[in-house]
Write an enzyme that holds these catalytic residues in place. Structure first.
Site, PDB file in Angstrom:
ATOM      1  N   ASP A 188       0.839  -1.192   0.000  1.00  0.00           N
ATOM      2  CA  ASP A 188       0.000   0.000   0.000  1.00  0.00           C
ATOM      3  C   ASP A 188       0.873   1.241   0.000  1.00  0.00           C
ATOM      4  OD1 ASP A 188      -1.778   2.058   0.313  1.00  0.00           O
ATOM      5  OD2 ASP A 188      -2.925   1.115   1.922  1.00  0.00           O
ATOM      6  N   HIS A 193       0.234   8.070   3.516  1.00  0.00           N
ATOM      7  CA  HIS A 193       0.908   7.437   4.643  1.00  0.00           C
ATOM      8  C   HIS A 193       2.410   7.710   4.683  1.00  0.00           C
ATOM      9  CE1 HIS A 193      -2.912   5.463   5.038  1.00  0.00           C
ATOM     10  NE2 HIS A 193      -2.790   4.929   3.837  1.00  0.00           N
TER      11      HIS A 193
END
Length: 287
Positions: A188, A193
């Site tokens: 991911d 993030h």
């Protein structure tokens, strides 16, 4: 281009092959905080090559590549700004123990597009099976801010009531400052993030932890604390992401035994125990 709910729901299923190795399993386990302390035999069972136990949460990253929350955005009729996307929840049902390495076929399709007013909710259902039959089923619930309000069906909204009484067990789990950078190596790579500028554009002070990382940390806490480390006792896990977690924070995981299930509530200690996740883990009886 706005979300086209009718086109998205009309799209047929998408099928592809995935594969994974022991190394992928080890990396996922380290990404959710396993291996601490490094001389703990229980932690080493997640980290060493000699037949590691596989946490069911590994299913959410098996095969590498984008997770369900991102794969949903590449379906027909879904052309939205990634900065407005949030992972709202995740359900996972394990049909049999996950092998430490393997090859399987993944079939997925959008099963719901709901109008939540200020946002759209996409539901991506994925079935994964190998030569021996079904392995797991997962459901990713994806919120797209600013795409609601077209007058569509609101969808299910019932939530389980909050647990009553004191928890049976409470543990703390520290999140490393670099936890998101480590976890993203499992596939991911959403810049939310890792990239401070992207995170600010999305409305956050700094990069946030992956919801599926919090999910994995929570599931591991239940397995280690209430299930004696027996990963095969987990049948399913359904969680709602109530708020983001920031790398470097401490999670407080509260657990309530409920017959063949464990209710969990997770909060961020440093933010006055702000709720970040709630859910239910269904388990087998002790052997």
């Amino acid at each position: 281009m706005p979300l086209d709910a009718a086109k998205a729901l009309a799209a047929g299923p998408r099928t592809g092959e995935i594969s994974w190795t022991v190394r992928d399993v080890q990396l996922y386990h380290l990404g959710i905080g396993a291996g601490v302390p490094p001389d703990d035999p229980g932690e080493l069972r997640y980290a060493l090559e000699r037949g590691p136990r596989v946490l069911p949460g590994f299913a959410t990253v098996a095969g590498g590549g984008a997770p369900g929350v991102i794969r949903a955005l590449s379906l027909p009729g879904v052309d939205v700004d990634l900065a407005r996307v949030l992972h709202g929840g995740q359900a996972l049902t394990v049909h049999r123990p996950l092998p430490a390495e393997g090859t399987a076929t993944r079939t997925e399709r959008l099963t719901g597009v709901y109008d939540k007013g200020g946002a759209a909710l996409l539901v991506l259902r994925t079935e994964t099976a190998d030569a021996d039959g079904p392995l797991w089923t997962e459901e990713a619930r994806v919120f797209v801010r600013g795409e609601g309000g077209w007058g569509g069906e609101r969808g299910p909204s019932a939530r389980p009531g909050p647990p009553t009484g004191p928890p049976d067990r409470t543990v703390r789990r520290p999140v490393r400052p670099d936890q998101a950078l480590l976890y993203r190596l499992s596939g991911d790579t959403n810049p939310l993030h890792a990239d401070p500028a992207f995170a600010r554009a999305a409305g956050f002070d700094r990069p946030v932890l992956h919801g599926l990382c919090t999910y994995g940390i929570t599931l591991k806490a239940v397995v280690d604390t209430l299930l004696d480390g027996e990963v095969t006792r987990v049948r399913s896990c359904d969680a709602r992401f109530a708020a983001v977690v920031y790398p470097g924070e401490t999670l407080r995981v509260r657990m309530w035994r409920r017959h063949a299930a464990v209710q969990v509530s997770v909060s961020a200690v440093e933010r006055e125990d702000a709720p970040v996740l709630d859910g239910t883990v269904d388990v087998d009886a002790p052997r």
